[in-house]
Design a protein around this motif. Sequence first.
Motif, PDB file in Angstrom:
ATOM      1  N   TRP A  28       0.827  -1.198   0.000  1.00  0.00           N
ATOM      2  CA  TRP A  28       0.000   0.000   0.000  1.00  0.00           C
ATOM      3  C   TRP A  28       0.866   1.254   0.000  1.00  0.00           C
ATOM      4  O   TRP A  28       0.705   2.153  -0.836  1.00  0.00           O
TER       5      TRP A  28
ATOM      6  N   ASP B  19       3.985   1.536  -0.761  1.00  0.00           N
ATOM      7  CA  ASP B  19       4.775   1.599  -1.984  1.00  0.00           C
ATOM      8  C   ASP B  19       3.946   2.236  -3.088  1.00  0.00           C
ATOM      9  O   ASP B  19       4.415   3.133  -3.801  1.00  0.00           O
ATOM     10  N   GLY B  20       2.686   1.804  -3.203  1.00  0.00           N
ATOM     11  CA  GLY B  20       1.807   2.373  -4.222  1.00  0.00           C
ATOM     12  C   GLY B  20       1.623   3.864  -4.024  1.00  0.00           C
ATOM     13  O   GLY B  20       1.690   4.650  -4.970  1.00  0.00           O
TER      14      GLY B  20
ATOM     15  N   ARG C  54       4.749   5.689  -5.107  1.00  0.00           N
ATOM     16  CA  ARG C  54       4.925   5.749  -6.558  1.00  0.00           C
ATOM     17  C   ARG C  54       3.983   6.781  -7.166  1.00  0.00           C
ATOM     18  O   ARG C  54       4.357   7.569  -8.020  1.00  0.00           O
ATOM     19  N   GLN C  55       2.717   6.785  -6.691  1.00  0.00           N
ATOM     20  CA  GLN C  55       1.769   7.744  -7.255  1.00  0.00           C
ATOM     21  C   GLN C  55       2.201   9.170  -6.971  1.00  0.00           C
ATOM     22  O   GLN C  55       2.097  10.052  -7.823  1.00  0.00           O
TER      23      GLN C  55
ATOM     24  N   MET D 231      -2.033  -5.268  -6.848  1.00  0.00           N
ATOM     25  CA  MET D 231      -1.536  -3.981  -6.371  1.00  0.00           C
ATOM     26  C   MET D 231      -0.030  -3.860  -6.593  1.00  0.00           C
ATOM     27  O   MET D 231       0.475  -2.827  -7.041  1.00  0.00           O
TER      28      MET D 231
ATOM     29  N   ARG E 100       0.742  -3.140 -10.124  1.00  0.00           N
ATOM     30  CA  ARG E 100       0.518  -1.722 -10.453  1.00  0.00           C
ATOM     31  C   ARG E 100       1.709  -0.895  -9.977  1.00  0.00           C
ATOM     32  O   ARG E 100       2.214  -0.033 -10.707  1.00  0.00           O
ATOM     33  N   ASN E 101       2.167  -1.171  -8.764  1.00  0.00           N
ATOM     34  CA  ASN E 101       3.313  -0.416  -8.247  1.00  0.00           C
ATOM     35  C   ASN E 101       4.519  -0.568  -9.155  1.00  0.00           C
ATOM     36  O   ASN E 101       5.224   0.403  -9.432  1.00  0.00           O
TER      37      ASN E 101
ATOM     38  N   TRP F 216       4.199   1.407 -12.298  1.00  0.00           N
ATOM     39  CA  TRP F 216       4.454   2.825 -12.023  1.00  0.00           C
ATOM     40  C   TRP F 216       5.943   3.080 -11.827  1.00  0.00           C
ATOM     41  O   TRP F 216       6.493   4.060 -12.315  1.00  0.00           O
ATOM     42  N   ARG F 217       6.584   2.155 -11.105  1.00  0.00           N
ATOM     43  CA  ARG F 217       8.000   2.349 -10.835  1.00  0.00           C
ATOM     44  C   ARG F 217       8.771   2.448 -12.150  1.00  0.00           C
ATOM     45  O   ARG F 217       9.625   3.299 -12.332  1.00  0.00           O
TER      46      ARG F 217
ATOM     47  N   ILE G  43       8.135   5.726 -13.901  1.00  0.00           N
ATOM     48  CA  ILE G  43       8.849   6.836 -13.266  1.00  0.00           C
ATOM     49  C   ILE G  43      10.307   6.833 -13.682  1.00  0.00           C
ATOM     50  O   ILE G  43      10.856   7.866 -14.069  1.00  0.00           O
TER      51      ILE G  43
END
Lengths: 57, 219, 219, 215, 215, 259
Positions: free
Chosen positions: A26, A28-29, A32-33, F227, F230-231, F234-235, F238
């Motif tokens: 959680w 980590d997400g 990142r966001q 989840m 998704r992280n 995104w990583r 980025i």
Amino acid sequence: MTHAFYVYGSYVATALILFGMIAWVWLDGRARQAELKALEAAGIRRRSAAAQTRETE
Amino acid sequence: MMALFLRDLKLSIRSGGGALIGVLFFMTVVAVIPFGVGPDLNLLSRIGPAIVWIGALLSALLGLDRLFQAERDDGALDVILMQDTPLVMTVFVKCLAHWVATGLPLVIASPLLGLFMNMSEIAIGAVAITLLIGSPAITFIGAAGAAVAVSLPRGGLLVSILVLPLAIPVLIFGVSATYAAVEDPAPFLPPFLILSALTLFFAVLGPLAAALALRNATD
Amino acid sequence: MMALFLRDLKLSIRSGGGALIGVLFFMTVVAVIPFGVGPDLNLLSRIGPAIVWIGALLSALLGLDRLFQAERDDGALDVILMQDTPLVMTVFVKCLAHWVATGLPLVIASPLLGLFMNMSEIAIGAVAITLLIGSPAITFIGAAGAAVAVSLPRGGLLVSILVLPLAIPVLIFGVSATYAAVEDPAPFLPPFLILSALTLFFAVLGPLAAALALRNATD
Amino acid sequence: MRLCAENLSARRGEDLLFLNVSFQLESGGALLLTGANGSGKSTLLRVVAGLLQPESGRVQCQIDDGSEMRPVPELSHYLGHKNGMKRELTVGENLDFWKRYLGDTSPGRSLAVEEAADAVGLSGITHLPYGYMSAGQQRRFAMARLLVAHRPIWILDEPTAALDAKADLMFANLVKQHRQGGGIVLAATHQPIGLQDAQQIVMQGFVYSDLEIAE
Amino acid sequence: MRLCAENLSARRGEDLLFLNVSFQLESGGALLLTGANGSGKSTLLRVVAGLLQPESGRVQCQIDDGSEMRPVPELSHYLGHKNGMKRELTVGENLDFWKRYLGDTSPGRSLAVEEAADAVGLSGITHLPYGYMSAGQQRRFAMARLLVAHRPIWILDEPTAALDAKADLMFANLVKQHRQGGGIVLAATHQPIGLQDAQQIVMQGFVYSDLEIAE
Amino acid sequence: MTDTSLGINKIGDLANPTRFLALSARLLPWMVAITAGLFAIGLYMGFTSEGDYQQGDTVRIMYVHVPSAWLSMMCYTVMALSAIGTLVWRHPLADVSHKAAAPLGAAFTLIALVTGSLWGKPMWGTWWVWDARLTSVFVLFLMYLGLIALNRAMDDASKAARLSAVLILVGFVNIPIIKFSVDWWNTLHQPASVMRLDGPTIHPEFLWPLLVMAIAFTLLFFTLHTMAMRNEIWRRRISAQRRMAARQAGRETVAGVAT
Ligand code: HEM
Ligand SMILES: Nc1ncnc2c1ncn2[C@@H]1O[C@H](COP(=O)(O)OP(=O)(O)OP(=O)(O)O)[C@@H](O)[C@H]1O
Ligand SMILES: Nc1ncnc2c1ncn2[C@@H]1O[C@H](COP(=O)(O)OP(=O)(O)OP(=O)(O)O)[C@@H](O)[C@H]1O
Ligand SMILES: [Mg+2]
Ligand SMILES: [Mg+2]
């Protein structure tokens, strides 16, 4: 309850590991966001956008 | 292929010292155990086969991690990857050469160590035979790890971690075949056959995985 | 000097030789042992100290041989040799960094492994202390060997003959000090003091020999 | 024979280095890659040599006699920045190994080890360990590798780095002979190496950064 | 400052490569070594850098202010065929390490890491691992090492191998600046690198084989 | 999100990470809700069911031990499938999938090890024995950690993915060993009683809570896996954007020098 220590112990251990896992994913997400937002705010766009601007140049 | 085999043999004799350091390490391991167990000859002869096998397993891993890294560092890997001889074959031959240079001396040295450990003649023979059959499997498994290590700058230990678990079955059956040969009730053949099967299995799986990893490691 | 220390630390952590990996390798080795010896807890606890010490020796050896070869291969050794800081110091710092990156984590992990091997508290403590004192010696001896390996274009065999025999006394006194701590009649201190003396001795001799070899290695 | 590369694109890390590069080379043809440092010359050569997976496109080779296409790598020699020789072995052992290992695909066109050493102007010292050679000598023996086992396609990445003027000439001659014998040469270089009549591609470097994870 | 080499001779294996080479370089001076492959250029440079024991003769250095002689190695940068950088570390970490390790002998004359990267025309990518660089980029960052820690003497062995034309120019400029700042440059090269006004030594290679067993 | 730029059309629609992000964003709330509900039901059933006449209340440990043990193996299987996706189809989502799954697998394996030890103490009188099942699970744990370390040791994400895929597939040998170790070697550990060819032999009193908990654990895994994927996406985005920014900055300064 017989052997309460072992029973509760195992449930507590499981809960600790699982919540640790959930919290890690959680957070980590979230991080990142936040980074994505910061980059967007700094004006760096995704490729599609960048490609379009290059075409119009 | 023969050329590759001979070159690798020559290299490991001339430079790495793989063979001798392996045997020396092997002897060190075996020589140290009596300190732990004490001078109880009975006990020594009981755990002897296991110790010899473990020592062989560990020393077989020494030097394995640079099997392909050395080729990458001087650019020879590029040329090897381009040939139409199947890469699996090339890997297989390199494994064989490595085994002859480092595994075979271990097998040859094992009877001597068996004497150190006060093992019976049957046990010594059984250890030597199981090592002869089983140690190639370790080389083949290790090759897969070494191939993964090619793209890691110094991934020696990491590879051993990934490789050792797979070597455990080899160890189990090698040791249990040896014990079966010594103790009467247990039959020698079943674990020995499983050991041979394992070696054959890894002789296929190891080079295949290594070739796959090498193909994907190029940069 | 600090910069060299930090760089070497970074290198070994970055590329797969670091704390996590050393410990993992150690755990794997220990996990393999019971498969060979069988799940006899008594026996395990008896050979435990020896196994832990052997594991440490092995992991120290795995990465050491390339200590200077890696520097030579990319040309950094030339630059290092030209500086006016005494070469012995440089070698010493490189050894320290190597020990901190691979030896120290092993010392820290050894109590855990002692638990796995069903060792008593005293034995666990003794292993940790003897490892702490003794493992640097292995690094220093290995450094001398690694330096000789750089200078000899084809002298690999010589290195292994040089290094392991010197490491054996360390191993023997380390193991016997541990056993002395566990078993009452034997006194702990004498072998332990010898171990410390060995480490001090090699802390001087190893870097000196290595520096000498490196000076003569340039070509 | 004919070498066709169609719509090659390649990626390094996450960045596309070139997009849709195509070229065709006939027997005796040559391709010269130029461009700034880091523009992707070595990358393109490695793609042609089959050492890097291209992002798109393919390279193929057609032999004159049959009409079947054959993969390029096994018909090629690749001489990269590194020489592919062991410093512990002697020059002779090194070359001998490559001669045997690479095999003689078109019999009679490969040179013997001593002949090859002679062709690069260094006969008589093949008994020395490779590690004892000077930089230029090492490079020249690496070129001898191209001669001990004949391959029709030569892929050369900055072949003349470290060579002296005489060796430059010697090498230009080798390339000329190879082309006259029907060979194909691809080279990336910053120096003129006597390939003035060759096709030329100037690499630009870094096409665009692909932000999708879309490999 | 002044660099004096007197009667240098050196041996490789059993062969004497050069005999009684002497030269003198003042502040701002330069020495250019040329000669065929294997003629002993690298050997001479390594002797000057203190990496090889000469057979005879010695190299010394005199600083302007004091009159004491100082050994050359610690006043010198040596850029050999190899770059001396770790492929696992980023460019920035590599340069930062050398900056700290080499130390700042004459304060204020060393550049910061980013400045040095800028000076070799490659700023902005110092965060990438060194192994990800192309051959020319690697060479350019190896040159940046000469800038992050100031040393008055530069010993360069084929510095411009793998460089493109623009980088050649950039490098010639760096050398010029270094000499204008009172530095001394020794270079072995097969290509013109903008040192036309330098002293020149043409190496002949292999003086005589010493048939006496006289070592 | 409309994306019409180069290179996208050749990739399958579902494979598109952007699609995946959109789809998973819609699904995730539901998955979280169902998982939480199942956990509530499972825990309730687990603590209200009767104790075993032999094992007493310790049988309740089963409701966490067995699902996590199953999941430790299933997670590896998921990783192996993704690994095939990586090697055969070079599918970007497959890369992300097995990379994201490794820490989850390690966590579930750790739970199985800890709860197993906690169960072993009252049942067998010891925390740990070196028997085949236990050791092979321990080896699985080490393999997860090794894979995590491997992924961290390399900066090139896609190469790391391909190499760890090879290792995952090689290491898959361990899964049948874990599963059948109780049959091949006679051990202290319980043989399979639920997942058998001839149907479960376990009493329904324990079977139902176990099944509910197993489904809850499985859903939890998939939720966390989604989840984590998704992280990871995104990583990578980025870092790609950072690289591009750095490159543009570099270009500008170089251009400035040149003029
Ligand atoms: C650290 C110690 C332990 C480990 C690593 C472990 C591991 C496992 C694994 C991997 C499974 C799944 C097997 C399969 O699906 O076939 C399992 C199942 C099971 N374990 Fe354990 N276990 C441990 C200790 C125990 C103990 C002490 C008990 C009870 C006395 C126990 C009872 C069970 C039961 C009843 C099952 C379900 C078997 C089935 O129905 O398929 N375990 N365990
Ligand atoms: N380590 C070594 N041991 C023995 N001989 C060597 C060694 N290194 C070089 N030589 C020999 O010394 C001679 C001179 O080598 P050197 O590297 O100085 O040549 P160079 O002028 O730099 O040539 P190049 O232009 O090819 O770099 C060569 O004949 C070489 O074979
Ligand atoms: N292994 C790698 N991983 C990631 N990126 C790389 C790798 N190798 C090269 N690159 C990058 O790819 C780009 C092109 O490299 P390449 O080696 O093809 O250049 P080049 O044209 O051969 O340059 P040079 O003239 O310097 O040899 C460079 O920007 C480099 O940073
Ligand atoms: Mg290049
Ligand atoms: Mg030279």
